[in-house]
Enzyme design. Structure first.
Site, PDB file in Angstrom:
ATOM      1  N   ARG A   1      -0.484  -8.968  -0.266  1.00  0.00           N
ATOM      2  CA  ARG A   1      -0.523  -7.828  -0.180  1.00  0.00           C
ATOM      3  C   ARG A   1      -0.198  -7.181   1.076  1.00  0.00           C
ATOM      4  O   ARG A   1      -0.749  -8.162   2.210  1.00  0.00           O
ATOM      5  CB  ARG A   1      -1.485  -6.582  -0.630  1.00  0.00           C
ATOM      6  CG  ARG A   1      -1.317  -5.180  -0.565  1.00  0.00           C
ATOM      7  CD  ARG A   1      -2.220  -5.009  -0.563  1.00  0.00           C
ATOM      8  NE  ARG A   1      -2.623  -4.202  -2.048  1.00  0.00           N
ATOM      9  CZ  ARG A   1      -3.453  -3.423  -2.598  1.00  0.00           C
ATOM     10  NH1 ARG A   1      -4.229  -2.977  -2.192  1.00  0.00           N
ATOM     11  NH2 ARG A   1      -3.253  -3.432  -3.850  1.00  0.00           N
TER      12      ARG A   1
ATOM     13  N   HIS B   1       4.498  -2.570  -7.509  1.00  0.00           N
ATOM     14  CA  HIS B   1       2.619  -3.508  -7.658  1.00  0.00           C
ATOM     15  C   HIS B   1       2.376  -3.954  -8.438  1.00  0.00           C
ATOM     16  O   HIS B   1       2.239  -3.077  -9.593  1.00  0.00           O
ATOM     17  CB  HIS B   1       1.348  -1.988  -7.529  1.00  0.00           C
ATOM     18  CG  HIS B   1       0.260  -2.821  -7.124  1.00  0.00           C
ATOM     19  ND1 HIS B   1      -0.045  -3.927  -7.440  1.00  0.00           N
ATOM     20  CD2 HIS B   1      -1.321  -1.805  -6.862  1.00  0.00           C
ATOM     21  CE1 HIS B   1      -1.591  -3.466  -7.160  1.00  0.00           C
ATOM     22  NE2 HIS B   1      -1.968  -2.595  -6.915  1.00  0.00           N
TER      23      HIS B   1
ATOM     24  N   LYS C   1      -1.475 -12.645  15.901  1.00  0.00           N
ATOM     25  CA  LYS C   1      -0.696 -13.214  17.078  1.00  0.00           C
ATOM     26  C   LYS C   1       0.008 -12.954  17.152  1.00  0.00           C
ATOM     27  O   LYS C   1       0.822 -13.065  18.029  1.00  0.00           O
ATOM     28  CB  LYS C   1      -1.206 -14.363  17.134  1.00  0.00           C
ATOM     29  CG  LYS C   1      -3.126 -15.091  17.037  1.00  0.00           C
ATOM     30  CD  LYS C   1      -3.601 -16.072  17.154  1.00  0.00           C
ATOM     31  CE  LYS C   1      -4.972 -16.837  16.640  1.00  0.00           C
ATOM     32  NZ  LYS C   1      -4.838 -17.428  16.182  1.00  0.00           N
TER      33      LYS C   1
ATOM     34  N   THR D   1      -7.644  -4.846  -6.684  1.00  0.00           N
ATOM     35  CA  THR D   1      -6.543  -6.352  -6.664  1.00  0.00           C
ATOM     36  C   THR D   1      -6.442  -7.662  -6.064  1.00  0.00           C
ATOM     37  O   THR D   1      -6.709  -8.695  -6.630  1.00  0.00           O
ATOM     38  CB  THR D   1      -5.310  -6.012  -5.777  1.00  0.00           C
ATOM     39  OG1 THR D   1      -5.440  -4.734  -5.737  1.00  0.00           O
ATOM     40  CG2 THR D   1      -4.361  -6.563  -6.095  1.00  0.00           C
TER      41      THR D   1
HETATM   42  N1   CP Z   1      -5.750  -0.211  -7.881  1.00  0.00           N
HETATM   43  C1   CP Z   1      -5.473  -0.989  -6.537  1.00  0.00           C
HETATM   44  O1   CP Z   1      -4.467  -1.817  -5.603  1.00  0.00           O
HETATM   45  O2   CP Z   1      -7.235  -1.036  -6.511  1.00  0.00           O
HETATM   46  P1   CP Z   1      -6.980  -1.911  -4.557  1.00  0.00           P
HETATM   47  O3   CP Z   1      -5.917  -0.852  -3.479  1.00  0.00           O
HETATM   48  O4   CP Z   1      -7.950  -1.450  -4.428  1.00  0.00           O
HETATM   49  O5   CP Z   1      -6.460  -2.917  -4.816  1.00  0.00           O
END
Ligand code: CP
Length: 305
Positions: free
Chosen positions: A101, A129, A80, A52
């Site tokens: 994320r 996601h 922190k 991602t």
């Molecule tokens: N598919 C996916 O979210 O992979 P990563 O966790 O490597 O970003």
């Protein structure tokens, strides 16, 4: 200003335009090479990632823009005690768009509420996601030619797997999509998705435990890993982690044109011997992730080429 927090933030018509744009980018990459000149993407990743984060960065670089960011909470001021709200206010002065994320459900939504730039949810805990979903939709549509009239098998950790939750939300909007939910009892799809999404929308689905019982009826099989990081104790993870292993023997029961997808990373749930099968498209899927993220950046920045 628009954000992408949930796969439902785009209508089906808007998704169609986004996927068409991604296909055009795939076929005419040079046309888009300077589209984001002088624009900056911030990647704020509080959780590990390969695909991602790097596909977002590749996407922005392919568009002629620049990238900045952090790849773990420990290397940011979160260590922190800084809040996501404060961080995004600051990032808003440094970048034009941000992909975030975070291990907590709802973190991207909180960020969006305080942000002066478009925020993209790159995964929030076990919740959603959406850019993986855009990747999955582009892969299925490009290789099957449609997103309707499909039987999709979702296999593995359906409880914690946020990619599965987002994909179901997105696919129930298409005609005649049926789901076969393949999981052990303890990793079944959450109640709110079964009741409020699948049953509420009258979508045909069945829940089974054995992959062998379901694989023959599928147009696409979406394998997922057991999400170790969401388990409360290691013993349960160890007991469940190898519940499903797709190998050549099981694949012999599938249709000749069934797609095998996986958001990756794979741990043990697809045997390496399957990788050379023409139905295995999970590495191609990762590549589609770059095109669709390029299309998403252009769309959220309102850049027309
Ligand atoms: N598919 C996916 O979210 O992979 P990563 O966790 O490597 O970003």
């Amino acid at each position: 200003m628009r954000h992408l927090i949930s796969p439902l933030d785009f209508s089906v018509e808007e998704l169609e335009r986004l996927l068409n744009l991604a296909n055009d980018i795939e076929n005419n990459p040079d046309k888009y090479a300077d589209a984001c000149k002088r624009k900056k993407l911030a990647t704020c990743f509080y959780e590990p990632s390969t695909r991602t984060r790097l596909s977002f960065e590749a996407a922005m670089l392919n568009l002629g823009g620049s990238v900045l960011g952090f790849a773990g909470a420990d290397s940011s001021s979160a260590a922190k005690g800084e809040s996501v709200s404060d961080t995004i206010r600051v990032i808003s002065s440094y970048a034009d768009i941000c992909a975030i994320r975070h291990p907590k459900e709802g973190a991207a939504l909180v960020a969006a509420s305080k942000s002066e730039i478009p925020v993209i949810n790159a995964g929030d805990g076990g919740h959603q996601h959406p850019t993986q979903t855009l990747t999955d939709l582009l892969t299925i549509r490009s290789l099957k030619g449609r997103l309707d009239n499909l039987t999709i098998g979702l296999c593995g950790d359906l409880k914690f797997g946020r990619t599965v939750h987002s994909l179901i939300h997105a696919l129930v909007r298409y005609e005649n999509v049926r789901f076969v939910l393949i999981s052990p009892e303890e990793l079944r799809i959450p109640e709110y998705i079964r009741e409020d999404v699948l049953k509420a929308k009258g979508v045909e689905f069945q829940e089974v435990e054995r992959l062998e019982d379901a694989i023959g009826s599928l147009d696409a099989l979406y394998m997922t890993r057991v999400q170790k990081e969401r388990f409360f104790n290691e013993e349960d993870y160890i007991r469940l982690k190898d519940f499903y292993v797709l190998n050549k023997a099981k694949l012999s029961l599938a249709k000749d044109d069934m797609l095998i997808l996986h958001p990756l990373p794979r741990v043990n749930e697809i045997a390496v011997e399957v990788d050379d099968d023409p139905r295995a498209v999970y590495f191609k899927q990762a590549k589609y992730g770059v095109y669709v993220r390029m299309a998403l950046i252009l769309t959220l920045l309102n850049i027309e080429v």
